[in-house]
Design a protein around this motif. Structure first.
Motif, PDB file in Angstrom:
ATOM      1  N   GLU A   1      45.180  40.572  43.210  1.00  0.00           N
ATOM      2  CA  GLU A   1      44.879  40.125  41.849  1.00  0.00           C
ATOM      3  C   GLU A   1      45.237  41.154  40.771  1.00  0.00           C
ATOM      4  OE1 GLU A   1      40.781  39.064  41.024  1.00  0.00           O
ATOM      5  OE2 GLU A   1      41.294  38.439  38.991  1.00  0.00           O
TER       6      GLU A   1
ATOM      7  N   ASP B   1      41.611  39.677  46.954  1.00  0.00           N
ATOM      8  CA  ASP B   1      40.815  39.690  45.728  1.00  0.00           C
ATOM      9  C   ASP B   1      39.801  40.818  45.912  1.00  0.00           C
ATOM     10  OD1 ASP B   1      39.342  39.292  43.461  1.00  0.00           O
ATOM     11  OD2 ASP B   1      39.265  37.111  43.666  1.00  0.00           O
TER      12      ASP B   1
ATOM     13  N   ASP C   1      35.907  39.388  43.983  1.00  0.00           N
ATOM     14  CA  ASP C   1      35.930  38.002  43.535  1.00  0.00           C
ATOM     15  C   ASP C   1      34.567  37.732  42.922  1.00  0.00           C
ATOM     16  OD1 ASP C   1      36.746  35.311  43.230  1.00  0.00           O
ATOM     17  OD2 ASP C   1      35.690  34.781  45.069  1.00  0.00           O
ATOM     18  N   GLY C   2      34.576  37.139  41.717  1.00  0.00           N
ATOM     19  CA  GLY C   2      33.311  36.945  41.025  1.00  0.00           C
ATOM     20  C   GLY C   2      32.937  38.192  40.230  1.00  0.00           C
TER      21      GLY C   2
ATOM     22  N   TRP D   1      44.256  34.118  46.283  1.00  0.00           N
ATOM     23  CA  TRP D   1      43.281  35.123  46.732  1.00  0.00           C
ATOM     24  C   TRP D   1      41.834  34.664  46.520  1.00  0.00           C
ATOM     25  CZ3 TRP D   1      46.872  36.480  42.756  1.00  0.00           C
ATOM     26  CH2 TRP D   1      46.368  36.372  41.444  1.00  0.00           C
ATOM     27  N   ASP D   2      41.634  33.602  45.735  1.00  0.00           N
ATOM     28  CA  ASP D   2      40.279  33.064  45.540  1.00  0.00           C
ATOM     29  C   ASP D   2      39.874  32.103  46.653  1.00  0.00           C
ATOM     30  OD1 ASP D   2      39.526  34.411  43.203  1.00  0.00           O
ATOM     31  OD2 ASP D   2      40.588  32.979  41.923  1.00  0.00           O
TER      32      ASP D   2
END
Ligand SMILES: Nc1ncnc2c1ncn2[C@@H]1O[C@H](COP(=O)(O)O)[C@@H](O)[C@H]1OP(=O)(O)O
Ligand SMILES: [Mg+2]
Ligand SMILES: [Mg+2]
Ligand SMILES: [Mg+2]
Length: 353
Positions: free
Chosen positions: A70, A135, A138-139, A294-295
């Motif tokens: 990312e 990622d 993530d988040g 990547w999510d």
């Protein structure tokens, strides 16, 4: 016969475990070095640092593989203070097991080498050869608010996900713990931190997220739904990422009475894979947004290997061969294989598909 992807799985799990040590350090620091990206989304020193450490491990073992990650280093090349902050973290985060740390290739040589590693994640992806999707956090919004986040790593070969690993530092270790949206502002690390993993055709596992060598893993599987009305579904915290009024209408039509559990990141995939929740709905909020590979790469495989089915809102499998995004898909519907068709039918009624 020796199992396929044994080495990839070991490298991926240890790389995620090491990167999560770094993100947890940042999590406990007040100043998270947050900066805004071009699209206005946040990125922290944790995102950059974790990406550098993961790519270093992949380069050590699989130098010929491509990487879709990312983050990129451009902003760091211009911001000395930010770069130094990240380097301080990256150069001092190690697994506390000497053998495991050496296995990952040990420390990165220099600040410049770190920037180059971060930029190795710029592959355009596609349907040919070995490509890792990363990622690093993530988040990020969940990470900043003390909620759920995940360190995500998947290996695709010729467009299919073969290995998936999710490190979720703020989820309960206990696979049977009830699904809750928030870890609570007073929560400690005690009893938290889990790694979910899967290799295609070999099932899915969970293990405690540790600090050195890998802990013992346990097989996980989705919970069979006997009564749709008692199912629990997960969705995004951010209403801009998934349409929460559509999901409420879908739930109503399925006679689901439990409120949705809202959590950030691919922790949703891990949670349903171990039967802590049942269904994951990600419903488009815009016609133009394309989900990033990547999510979803790791979560897609982990849920499918735990007995689930993962498709988009049209019922097609997620197609990871299209480049850096899931250009051929819209939204995500993940559920136990036995009821997935029933859920998709209602999703399509409500969305008018
Ligand atoms: N409009 C959107 N629709 C769906 N997902 C989005 C959208 N905008 C950003 N995202 C991505 O959703 C992911 C978080 O998902 P969740 O809501 O499940 O926690 C992030 O990786 C975020 O990307 P980004 O990294 O650019 O912020
Ligand atoms: Mg993400
Ligand atoms: Mg991210
Ligand atoms: Mg982001």
């Amino acid at each position: 016969m020796t199992s396929l992807y044994t080495k990839e799985l070991e490298v991926a799990q240890l790389a995620v475990q090491r990167a999560a040590r770094l993100t947890k350090r940042v999590f406990h620091e007040k100043a998270k070095g947050t900066v805004s990206k071009d699209d206005k989304s946040p990125v922290t020193i944790g995102d950059f640092g974790a990406q550098a450490l993961i790519i270093a491990a992949l380069q050590h073992h699989f130098p010929g593989d491509e990487i879709v990650a990312e983050e990129e280093a451009a902003q760091l090349r211009e911001d000395k203070a930010l770069r130094e902050q990240i380097w301080e973290l990256v150069s001092t985060t190690k697994l506390d097991d000497v053998v495991a740390e050496r296995f990952l290739g040990g420390a990165i040589e220099s600040e410049e080498a770190m920037l180059e590693l971060i930029d190795k994640g710029g592959s355009q992806g596609g349907g040919r050869g070995r490509i890792w999707a990363i990622d690093p956090i993530d988040g990020t919004k969940g990470f900043l608010r003390g909620g759920q986040y995940a360190v995500c790593l998947g290996l695709m070969v010729d467009g299919d996900v073969k290995v998936g690993v999710l490190g979720c530092p703020n989820l309960p270790v206990d696979d049977a713990a009830p699904l809750t949206a928030d870890i609570g502002s007073n929560a400690t690390d005690e009893g938290r931190g889990v790694i979910f993993s899967a290799v295609v055709g070999q099932g899915a596992t969970s293990r405690p997220l540790g600090t050195g060598a890998l802990a013992e893993g346990k097989n996980i599987s989705m919970k069979p739904i006997t009564e749709m009305s008692s199912a629990t579904f997960c969705e995004s915290v951010e209403s801009g990422h998934s349409n929460q009024s559509d999901s409420a209408r879908i739930a109503e039509k399925l006679n689901i009475t439990n409120p949705s559990v809202r959590m950030d990141s691919q922790a949703k995939y891990g949670s349903i894979a171990r039967g802590a929740g049942d269904i994951y709905l990600r419903l488009p909020t815009s016609k133009t947004y394309q989900e990033k590979i990547w999510d979803h790469a790791a979560g897609d495989l982990i849920v499918r290997e735990a007995g689930g089915q993962v498709t988009d809102t049209t019922g097609s499998r997620l197609d990871f061969s299209k480049g850096r995004t899931l250009a051929a898909n819209k939204g995500v519907v993940a559920a136990p294989a036995a009821v997935h068709g029933q859920v998709i039918k209602v999703v399509q009624e409500v969305l008018g598909l």
